[in-house]
Structures are given as C-alpha cells and as structure tokens.
Design a protein around this motif. Structure first.
Motif, PDB file in Angstrom:
ATOM      1  N   ASP A 116      51.667 -16.183  12.694  1.00  0.00           N
ATOM      2  CA  ASP A 116      52.033 -17.610  12.679  1.00  0.00           C
ATOM      3  C   ASP A 116      50.861 -18.383  13.242  1.00  0.00           C
ATOM      4  O   ASP A 116      50.329 -18.037  14.302  1.00  0.00           O
ATOM      5  N   PHE A 117      50.479 -19.465  12.532  1.00  0.00           N
ATOM      6  CA  PHE A 117      49.222 -20.109  12.920  1.00  0.00           C
ATOM      7  C   PHE A 117      49.155 -21.443  12.192  1.00  0.00           C
ATOM      8  O   PHE A 117      49.514 -21.525  11.020  1.00  0.00           O
ATOM      9  N   GLU A 118      48.747 -22.483  12.905  1.00  0.00           N
ATOM     10  CA  GLU A 118      48.667 -23.802  12.272  1.00  0.00           C
ATOM     11  C   GLU A 118      47.373 -24.521  12.612  1.00  0.00           C
ATOM     12  O   GLU A 118      46.840 -24.343  13.703  1.00  0.00           O
ATOM     13  N   VAL A 119      46.914 -25.322  11.704  1.00  0.00           N
ATOM     14  CA  VAL A 119      45.781 -26.195  11.984  1.00  0.00           C
ATOM     15  C   VAL A 119      46.143 -27.594  11.516  1.00  0.00           C
ATOM     16  O   VAL A 119      46.639 -27.764  10.409  1.00  0.00           O
ATOM     17  N   LYS A 120      45.894 -28.566  12.383  1.00  0.00           N
ATOM     18  CA  LYS A 120      46.241 -29.945  12.010  1.00  0.00           C
ATOM     19  C   LYS A 120      45.088 -30.596  11.289  1.00  0.00           C
ATOM     20  O   LYS A 120      43.929 -30.224  11.437  1.00  0.00           O
ATOM     21  N   ARG A 121      45.426 -31.618  10.549  1.00  0.00           N
ATOM     22  CA  ARG A 121      44.423 -32.375   9.807  1.00  0.00           C
ATOM     23  C   ARG A 121      43.363 -32.890  10.766  1.00  0.00           C
ATOM     24  O   ARG A 121      43.689 -33.474  11.810  1.00  0.00           O
ATOM     25  N   GLY A 122      42.092 -32.609  10.457  1.00  0.00           N
ATOM     26  CA  GLY A 122      40.995 -33.100  11.278  1.00  0.00           C
ATOM     27  C   GLY A 122      40.697 -32.265  12.510  1.00  0.00           C
ATOM     28  O   GLY A 122      39.722 -32.527  13.217  1.00  0.00           O
TER      29      GLY A 122
END
Ligand SMILES: Nc1ncnc2c1ncn2[C@@H]1O[C@H](COP(=O)(O)OP(=O)(O)OP(=O)(O)O)[C@@H](O)[C@H]1O
Ligand SMILES: Nc1ncnc2c1ncn2[C@@H]1O[C@H](COP(=O)(O)OP(=O)(O)OP(=O)(O)O)[C@@H](O)[C@H]1O
Ligand SMILES: [Mg+2]
Ligand SMILES: [Mg+2]
Lengths: 223, 257, 261, 230, 257
Positions: free
Chosen positions: B25-31
């Motif tokens: 599970d892993f997330e990256v936000k815009r910018g």
C-alpha cells in the motif's frame, strides 16, 4: 598450354562466380531479415514458418539442397502438374541464397536479441509501439552487430558457389574441371584457381568492412 | 493537492516463488516529491517499473490519476488492460534509468525529439525546438549534435532527464539516477533534479542511495524492505529518529560509508 | 521442345558430356566431336540459326532432357532398351566397341572385362551413368569393385594413381585418354566382352525428350541423307573411328536396338 | 541393384523402403568421414593455433596467412587439389582418406580460432591475478586458463562437428560413396531422384537436429566456471 | 621505520600519446598505511599495477625495498629486468582487485592455497591449514569448500584479501576493493581491511573512494591528478584544510554525495 592461356577461360568462370555470389548474397540477406525477424514474431504461424525454414536449410547439406532443387524438384513438380524445371542458374542462386539466408536469419535474430533489454524498456517508457521500437531502436543498433558475421557468411557463400559447378554451371570451378579435362595439368590449374578464390575473398571481405563502417557511422563519431 | 496521483492498493508481484512486492500500500500526492530508500532487493525499482508498465503485477490494483493502470473497467468489472489503455496511461509518466538507456545511434537532439515526433505527432521542427529548450535547461545546449558515447556519464544522464521531460509527463520516476556515475559527476545530475523539484509542480518519485540529497529535496521519504513499505515520514523524522529497528540498521550501514 | 518452337526461337540447345571424341567443348568454347560436328550440319539443314552448347556430366544427360534443360544430346550415347523407355533416339550415327585404359605397362595384365569377374582383387572404374555398368553387372563383377567416377577427365588420374586398376570405356575413349596422359595406355590384345552370346558393340545416336518426336523425325531425315556422303564418313574417321565402326553404324536400326532384350 | 541390394520400383513407398538399407550403408561412410575429418581438424587446428600465437612473427605471420587462405578457398577446390595434385608428388591416398584430410584441413582454420578465442575469453583479470600471485606461466596455462577454456571450447567444436557432417557430400566428387553419392547413383540408375534425394535430406535433418540438441545439452551440463579444482 | 619500502623516482608511463604517469615522485615508508585519492583517470590504479608488475613503465625507476623493481643492476648499469628478477620482486607484494579476480573454478580454499603450494613450495596440507587460518581471520571459516560464484560480493572480496595475504607479502595493494560491491556489503570488507591495518605492521597502499574510511585508517592521504601527486598530508590536514584548489574541488564534488 602455358598457364597464361588458362587465364581467359578461368576469368570467364570467375565472372560467373562473382555474379552468382552477388545475386545469392543479396537474395540471402533479404531472406535473412525476413525470417530472422519472423522468428521473433509473436504470431505463431509466422514464427513456425520461420523456424521451419531455418532448421531445414541449416540442418541439411547445401549440396543435398542443390541436387534436390536441380534433380528432384522437377519430378515433384510433375507430380502436382507444375513446371518446376529450374534452369541451372536459378537452381544455383536459389540453393545458395536459401542456404545462406537460413544462417543469416540466425545472425539477424541473434543481433536483435542482443540489443539490450534496457533499450526496449526505454522505448516502451517513451510509448513507442513495438514496431517503432523494432525498426527505430533495435534494428539500427543490431545491424552494425550483424556485419562481421555477415562478412563471414558472404565469404562462405563465395566458396559455396564452387558447388554449383556440379550442376553444370560454368563458374570458376567448372572451368577448372573443363580445362583439366583437356590438359590434365592439375597442379597449375588448381593452384591458379585457389589463388583466384583467395583474391575474390579478400576483395569481398574489404567490401564488407566498408559496409560495416558505413552502417555503424554513429559509433565512430569522435570529439 | 490532496488527491493521490499514484496509489498502490494491496499490490503483489512475484517472480516464481520470490515475492518482490508483498501486498504493498503506497500513495503519492499530486506535486509531491517522494524518495524511496531501502536495501538491495527490497522492491524499490520494481515499484517504478510497475508504474512505467515495464513489469506486470499479480495482485491488487495500481491507480494513476484515479484510473487503474493495469486494468480496464469493462461492464463494471476490472479486467486486465489492453495495449491501447496502457499506451494512454503511460503518457502521464516519464522515467529516468540508472544506466541512462539513451539510444546510442541517435544524436542527443534526436534522442529527445524522437518520441515527440513518433508518439505525440509533433513536426520534426517543433520537436527539435522542444529538444533544444530542454537541453538548455539541463545545461547541454552545445551538445545537441553529439552521440551519447561522446558525452560523460553525467551529461548522458542529463540528456536522459531531458528525454523523459520532452513527453511532458505528470509524474517523473528516477531509478538511482546517479549510481552508475563517477563520484565527481554525481553533483551535476543531482543539481538538475533539484532544480526540477523546486521549479516545477511535477510529481517526482525517486529511488536513490544519496541520503543527503534525499533529505534536501524530498517532501517524504519511504523506507522499503522485503516488498513492503516499512516506514515513512519527512526526511527529518526518518533520518534523525527512525522508529523501526530495521530502518535504523539500514541507515547505520549506509551512512557509515 | 517441338521443332516449331525451336525454329521460332532460332536457337537449339545441344548437350555434350565432355567426352573426347564423342562430344566435347574445347577451352575456347568450340564444340567438337563426332556428335557435335554431325549435329552442326543437321541443324544448318533444318534452318536453325544458333546452337547453344551445354556441357554436363554424362549422368545428367537424360535427366537434363527430361527437365527440358536442353533439346538434344550429341554425345553418341549408346542406344539401350532401358534408356529408350525414358527418352527417344535418332537412328544410329556411329558404332563403337569397348576398350580398357590401364596403367603404363599393364602391370596387372588385364585384357578383358571378364578379368574383373574372375579376379576379385581388381578394381575397375566406370563413369556414372555409362552403360559399362550394365556390362559389368551382367558379367558378375562385384559391386564393391566398381569405382564410379563423375567424368572421363578423372579417369587418367584414377588409373595412374592406382585408385582403380583400369577404366572401362569405349575403345575410342580409351585411346583418346591414353594419348592425353602419361602413365596410362590402352590394354593390348583386348578381348571384346561377350554378353548373352553376343559380342558387345554399341550404337550411338542423338537423344531427345519424349515430347520431341517431330524434332527427332526431322533429324532422322537429314541424318539419313548425310550418312550417304563422304563428308559424314570423314567426320567420323577424323575423330579416330575405324572403317569397321563407320560401316557398322548402319547394321542396326534404333527400333531393333530398343526392342532388344 | 547396389551393394547387392535390389530395389523395388512398384510404388514410391516400396521404393523408399527398399533403398533405405542402401542409403544407410552410405550414411555409415558419411559418419566415418565426419569423425575422421573432425579428428584431423582438432589436431591441425591446435597446431595452427599454437603457431599463430607464437611469439616470433616469422612463425605467426605465415600461420595467419595460411589460415586465412584455407578459410577463404572452397573445400571443393582444396579437395580436387589434394586428390589430383598430391599424387603427382608421389603421395597417393585413397579417395576416402583424401576427403577426410580435405575436411580436416578446411576446418582446422576454424578450430584454430576456437582454441584461440577460448583462451582469450579468459579475461585479462585471470591472467593478472595469476601473475600477481607469481604463478609460473606453465601453471597459469594448465591450471587457470585451460580448465576455464575447455568448457567454452567444447560447444563450439561440437557445432563444427555438425558442419563437417554437412560438408561430407562434397566428397562424392572424388568417388567416395557417402550418402548423397549413393542416392545420386540410385537416381542415375532408376531415373527417380525425388525419393532418394528427399530421403537424404530427411536423414540429414534428423542427424543434425539430434547432434545440435546433443551439443546444447552438453553446453548446459558443462561447468560454466571451468573444470572444478577442489 | 623511516626507510622507504616503495619509491617512485620520476616515473613516466604513457599509452600512445596519453601520459598516465608524468614524472611521478612518491614514497611509502615501511609499515605506513597510505591512501590514494583522485579523479577518474588520474593514474591511481596505474601506480598499483606498476608495483604489481602488471604494467611496465617508460621512464624513471621504481624501488621496492631499495632494489629497482623494473631494472637490474648489471655491470654497474641499470638494464630492464628479466622475468627471474620480476618474480623475486613480486614476492614482496600482494594485490586485492576491484573485481576480486578470484579463480572461478577453484574452491575458496584452493584459491588461497594454490599459490603457496606452487610458488612457495608448501605442502598441500600446510597450505590448506594456512588457508583455513586466513579464512577464519576474514570470517569465512565455514565457506572453504564453496566456489566463488556461491558467495556474495563482499565474501568474495574477503577471500581475495585472504588469497593475497597467504603469500605473506610485505606490502598490500588495494585497488578500490569495495567499489564493485552493493552498499550494504561494503562495511564487511572495510572492517577486514581496518583490522589488518591496526593489527599488523604490513605496509598498505589503498586506492578508494570511501573518504570516511580513508580518514579513519590511513597515516597519510595522497591526492593524485593527471599522473602526478598534487598534494599529500595526514587525513585531517588533507580533508579539512586542503591547500590546492584542485583538491578542494575534488573533495567538494565527492563529499557532496
Ligand atoms: N526479471 C526478474 N526475474 C527474477 N527476479 C527478479 C527479476 N527482476 C528483479 N528480480 C528480483 O526481485 C527483487 C526485487 O528487485 P528490485 O530491482 O525491485 O530491487 P531494488 O530494491 O531495486 O534493489 P537494488 O537496490 O539492488 O536496485 C530482487 O530480489 C531481484 O533479484
Ligand atoms: N590498457 C590501456 N590502454 C590505454 N589507456 C589506458 C589503459 N589502461 C588505462 N588507460 C588510461 O590511463 C589513464 C589512467 O588510468 P587509471 O586506471 O590509472 O586511472 P584511475 O585513476 O585508476 O581511474 P579510476 O578511478 O577510473 O579507476 C586513464 O585515462 C585510462 O583511460
Ligand atoms: Mg533497483
Ligand atoms: Mg582505477
């Protein structure tokens, strides 16, 4: 007869040898690319045809192929009602190019596969289609790699042309036999012929080296 | 800016019996600028390669910009995506490779301009102009007509960055962009990446062993181990006060050098 | 091809097997021999302008006709029943007996084909596709003692180096070869082979493919006239044929030879 | 009839079946010629490789030119040369021996390259490590280079063995009764070339596929790191 | 201990027109631990390779233990040495290579024992015992019967060190012994070298990019550039207060990582 008198008929034969070499090398190269790329095709039918072609012509003797095309094919043609009586020149060029093409196909396949995986990955990351990756990225890098083995195959092909003398094509080897028939002077004739083949091979090698430099120009760019 | 542009949802990937990504599970936000660190074999490169669609996944769903990357919505169900879909999704991503992976038979300019022409359909002229602007940006304006092998490693990698940028991606992926470089050449590449990070609102995902640089440039650092994200935090949190023992061990081993 | 087709194209393709004196091509590309010289006259009479000479191995003559690689063979090929089943012949143009080429001095003392049947240590060379094979088989020479060479040109070397003890061929071939090479000679006191009670003599003619009956008939017509002339006899004797060979050529018809058992 | 075996021309199938034993006799000659030629190529190739690598240029240069000359001229002409010219200098070899010699000579030019490349592939690294440890040069050759070179050499040699087998039909021109010559004679006598020549092609295909598979298998079985020393 | 065991006296070496060593003067004292640093191509490896007699020199004289390495005194004059002389000189030196250069077809134990048997004339048994002691020392006692490819890079390099030590050299040469290793494996090799440096009075000459390690372990650090030694000093002097601009630039670029 003095050895200088042998030169005219031998040179006529050498000219036939040159022509045979040129035609069958060019046709062989076309076959090599078609089936070498075909063997890598994701389409199983194209792949199977390519593998079949390569295995059959690499797996049997050139002389067997030549005799088959010259002696057996007309009979096979008759059985199905086709006129497959090839003139010696056609049978010779066809056998030579089919044979050398099968070896060349393996060179083409090998060189394409030797292009580093990371080049395909870079192409994919830039969203090239597989076809663009093959023709735009892989082949231009693979062709210079193919040239040294192609050079060897071309010389191989030149030597193999001697076998077409056995189906009565008037090449250098045939002329030599014909002269020997007359003079029984085997030593002079075969020595001359060996050196003539050697000379032609050296010229052919030099041409292939030039071609190699030409297709690999980008490698030699320097600061 | 809170919407995740990249999201791994319980993603699994194996080679035979070897689990490389293990319910990740892993997330990256815009910018966002995110750095991934971790021991060799922990799956760092795999995360980038899955995003660039260079590796498939076995399990879970990856989202890029809210759309599944490896799947298509068809009559309500998620089915494995066709090449068409992958091509569309790939447009949003650009990748910089450890070994640069430039095309050796093309000039520097052509390396950069080729994809815009062939894939985006730009005219050769427009693409060349775009290439020259980018070369200017990475400080190689005068090298446009050379071939890659005529450049130093650091210059090659800067071309690699320009090439990826030429496709105007939303997310840039960097897989150890400086680890194949001689130590003296590392700086020039890191400088370019740092400028990118500060001057653009590009999303950036970076795998690196350059801890000092990771600290300076990233919004968030993630520590990977055995195909999972074990710990994450701001650079200051992670480097000065790691919570996990495994993280501490790793940082000790690496920073000792 | 048919006569009409040949006349339309203006060129006839005639094959020889490089056998002196039956039919051969000299280094200048000029075709010579009993077959070609007569053929040149016939072709002229038929009103065909060009001849394209083809040289091929003896064993490729019949397959070559069948494969339409040439229209006619001028090699004085012997007229034999089994060959008549494959191709068609003109009337005989020549006749010739058998001979043997042996190393100088004839060390093994060979004088007849039958010697090879009696002494199993002797090896004899024959040319691929030539009718000496059938003779040897009829005489009971073991297959393992036959050395098959591809052309006459190889015979001198084969015999003089002892790779075979003798070369079985027609007397004319043997004589021709003996005059060319040192270290070989024609076996003296040669005893003609006797097979099925008959002394062996061969009749050579021009050969055509099955479909070329009209061409064959036209050739026969001209040949019959030409054989009446001195010019014809001069061609044959000029190449070493004896008067007996010349006269003998009219003692059999092709029909008889093809029908023989 | 050939070799005392009659053929049956009543149908293609019966014909094929009846001439198979005859072709197999020819095949046996083919195999003998292949093996003998291969042995000659291995020995002559090693000699050439040593000469080419000789420190003196007066030895290595002629050896290199000779190799190039052999490699650039056709087997057929070399065979004619040996068959017709050697006897003029008093050396009369039977046709089969001449053929095997010609095959061996032609391929020695190739095998000498295999020896050389096999040794060179053992990189500079290994030579330098041996030198740094002060190994005597003979020991470096026998215990460091050769054990690593042999597994690299064997597959390439195997491929040349297959190539030699495919070149054996050329020997038919000097009366060697190998498989193709036998088929050709059957054709000459029956006027049916289709069946015997196709059978020869098929037999060749089987032999080369089996042999190539054998070489590949051998390749996977050979220790990649070199012949192990405990 | 003030007598130089190694001395380069105006040594020159070129490849074609490229000067790799340019009138180099350089000394190492008996028992000293010296680190060489410098940019790529500056001739660092060449210095070690000349000492190990893997490369010849074109100019000057190299002394090892007061004797010329590449020359012999014959009737008063210095003439190029024969193989005999080189073999004798080589005994005093041991080398550890960047790529380990183990013999892949020999077990670990045999890799170490082979030279003592063949060169020093030890019995196979004595040599094996010596090998096992050395494996103990580098922490690989249980790996004696494996082949190199069955070991990790770090383990292979430790075998490489043991192999060189088995010849009991007076001088050990290390050419970037850790730069082919994964970052996590670097430590185990450096530990072995550090122990060697502190526990033995071996002379050590080390080329490395591991600046922190160089600082800890060496008595003296030499900065090379363009085939010459540009600056030298204790680690503290050189790393904290380099005198030359070129040295400062280099250190800045490298330590930035
Ligand atoms: N094509 C493949 N086949 C089999 N195993 C693979 C393949 N590619 C990668 N692996 C394995 O997957 C694991 C994870 O690889 P990955 O490249 O993601 O690691 P990494 O964290 O990037 O390591 P590094 O720091 O060494 O680059 C490793 O154990 C690797 O050996
Ligand atoms: N065999 C060779 N032929 C030609 N040039 C060489 C050869 N070996 C080394 N060189 C050149 O000599 C120069 C010095 O090489 P050297 O290996 O000593 O550098 P280095 O300081 O060890 O560099 P690095 O940090 O990259 O290992 C380099 O420019 C190199 O390209
Ligand atoms: Mg990785
Ligand atoms: Mg170096």
């Amino acid at each position: 007869m003095a050895w200088t008198e042998y030169l005219t008929p031998l040179l006529q034969g050498a000219w036939v040898t040159v022509q045979l070499t040129v035609y069958s090398t060019i046709l062989g190269a076309i076959l090599a690319f078609a089936f070498g790329i075909g063997k890598l095709s994701p389409n199983w039918l194209i792949k199977a045809i390519s593998v079949g072609y390569i295995e059959i012509f690499r797996g049997t003797s050139l002389l067997v192929q030549l005799f088959w095309l010259y002696f057996a094919l007309p009979v096979a043609g008759q059985a199905v009602g086709l006129d497959l009586r090839l003139p010696p020149v056609v049978a010779g060029v066809l056998a030579l190019s089919l044979n050398i093409g099968a070896y060349g196909a393996e060179v083409v396949r090998g060189a394409i596969q030797a292009v580093q995986k990371n080049q395909y990955e870079a192409a994919r990351a830039l969203n090239f289609t597989p076809r663009q990756a093959l023709f735009g990225v892989a082949l231009p890098q693979a062709i210079p790699e193919m040239m040294p083995p192609f050079g060897n195959l071309a010389v191989q092909n030149l030597k193999d042309t001697a076998l077409v003398s056995l189906i009565s094509l008037g090449d250098l080897a045939f002329r030599a036999e014909q002269l020997r028939n007359f003079t029984q002077d085997s030593t002079t004739i075969f020595t001359l012929v060996l050196f003539m083949y050697f000379g032609m091979a050296l010229v052919l090698t030099a041409i292939m080296k030039l071609l190699e430099r030409f297709v690999g120009r980008w490698r030699h760019a320097s600061n | 800016m809170t919407d995740p542009i990249i999201k791994f949802d319980k993603v699994g990937k194996s080679y035979g019996s070897l689990k490389v990504l293990d319910g990740l599970d892993f997330e990256v936000k815009r910018g966002e600028k995110v750095t991934i660190i971790g021991p060799s074999g922990s799956g760092k490169s795999t995360v980038l390669r899955v995003l660039m669609t260079l590796e498939t996944i076995n399990d879970g769903v990856v989202y890029v910009g809210n759309e599944p990357l490896w799947h298509e919505q068809r009559s309500g169900a998620l089915v494995p995506a066709g090449e068409e879909h992958l091509r569309k999704m790939r447009r949003q991503l650009g990748m910089v490779f450890q070994q640069f992976n430039l095309f050796p038979h093309m000039t520097v300019r052509r390396n950069i301009a080729e994809a815009p022409v062939k894939v985006l359909g730009l005219s050769r002229q427009d693409a060349n102009q775009r290439a020259e602007e980018l070369l200017e940006m990475v400080g190689l304006a005068d090298q446009a007509h050379k071939y890659p092998h005529q450049l130093s490693g650091g210059q090659q990698q800067r071309v690699g960055i320009a090439r990826a940028l030429a496709m105007r991606p939303k997310v840039m992926l960097f897989d150890e962009p400086t680890s194949a470089l001689d130590p003296e050449l590392v700086g020039e590449v890191l400088n370019v990446i740092a400028r990118l990070a500060s001057e653009h609102d590009l999303t950036m995902l970076l795998v690196t062993h350059e801890m000092r640089f990771a600290r300076e440039v990233s919004d968030r650092v993630c520590f990977f181990d055995k195909g999972q994200m074990k710990e994450q935090g701001t650079p200051d949190e992670l480097f000065t006060a790691p919570r996990e023992q495994r993280t501490r061990d790793f940082l000790k081993a690496v920073l000792n050098g | 091809a048919t006569l009409d087709e040949i006349k339309a194209s203006g060129t006839i393709r005639i094959a020889v097997a490089n056998e002196i004196p039956y039919g051969y091509v000299d280094p200048n590309g000029e075709a010579l021999g009993a077959g070609p010289d007569v053929a040149k006259h016939i072709v002229e009479q038929l009103g065909i302008e060009n001849i394209e000479w083809v040289t091929t191995n003896f064993s490729s003559l019949i397959p070559g006709l069948q494969a339409d690689r040439f229209d006619m063979v001028a090699a004085e090929m012997a007229i034999l029943p089994e060959r008549c089943a494959q191709v068609i012949y003109s009337e005989p143009n020549s006749s010739y007996g058998e001979g043997l080429l042996v190393p100088a001095g004839n060390p093994k003392n060979i004088h007849a084909y039958a010697d090879f049947a009696e002494n199993p240590d002797l090896k004899v060379a024959i040319m691929a596709g030539a009718d000496q094979l059938e003779m040897m088989q009829a005489l009971g020479v073991p297959e393992a003692n036959l050395v098959t060479i591809a052309s006459n040109a190889d015979a001198i070397s084969t015999v003089s180096t002892g790779r075979a003890d003798a070369y079985a061929a027609t007397s004319l071939t043997a004589t021709g070869l003996a005059s060319q090479g040192s270290g070989v000679e024609v076996a003296g006191e040669f005893v003609d082979p006797v097979i099925d009670g008959n002394e062996v003599r061969s009749w050579g003619g021009f050969v055509f493919a099955e479909g070329s009956t009209d061409l064959r008939d036209a050739v026969n017509e001209v040949l019959a006239e030409f054989k009446q002339t001195e010019d014809w006899a001069a061609i044959l004797t000029g190449y070493g044929f004896s008067q007996a060979d010349v006269d003998g050529s009219s003692h059999r018809t092709t029909a008889e030879l093809c029908a023989a058992e | 009839m050939l070799f005392g075996i009659e053929w049956d021309t009543s149908s293609e199938l019966a014909f094929a079946w009846s001439i198979l034993p005859i072709l197999l006799i020819g095949l046996w000659v083919t195999i003998q010629a292949t093996v003998l030629g291969f042995v000659v190529a291995l020995v002559l190739g090693l000699v050439l490789a040593v000469l080419k690598g000789a420190p003196s240029r007066f030895v290595s240069w002629p050896a290199n030119v000779l190799c190039e000359f052999i490699r650039d001229t056709p087997l057929l002409i070399q065979l004619f040369f040996l068959y017709y010219v050697l006897p003029e200098y008093g050396l009369v070899l039977p046709a089969f021996m001449t053929g095997a010699l010609a095959l061996g000579l032609q391929y020695s030019a190739y095998t000498s390259e295999v020896y050389r490349a096999g040794l060179q592939a053992i990189g500079r690294d290994q030579r330098e490590a041996a030198r740094a440890l002060n190994f005597p040069s003979a020991h470096t050759f026998t215990h460091v280079l050769l054990p690593q070179a042999i597994p690299r050499i064997i597959p390439a040699m195997g491929n040349y063995l297959v190539s030699i087998m495919k070149d054996v039909p050329v020997l038919s021109v000097v009366t060697v009764l190998e498989m193709l010559n036998v088929a050709k004679i059957i054709g000459d006598r029956t006027f049916d070339y289709m069946v015997p020549l196709s059978m020869v092609g098929g037999l060749y295909l089987i032999m080369t596929l089996v042999a190539s598979a054998g070489v590949r298998l051998l390749d996977t079985r050979l220790p990649k790191q070199g012949l192990p020393l405990k």
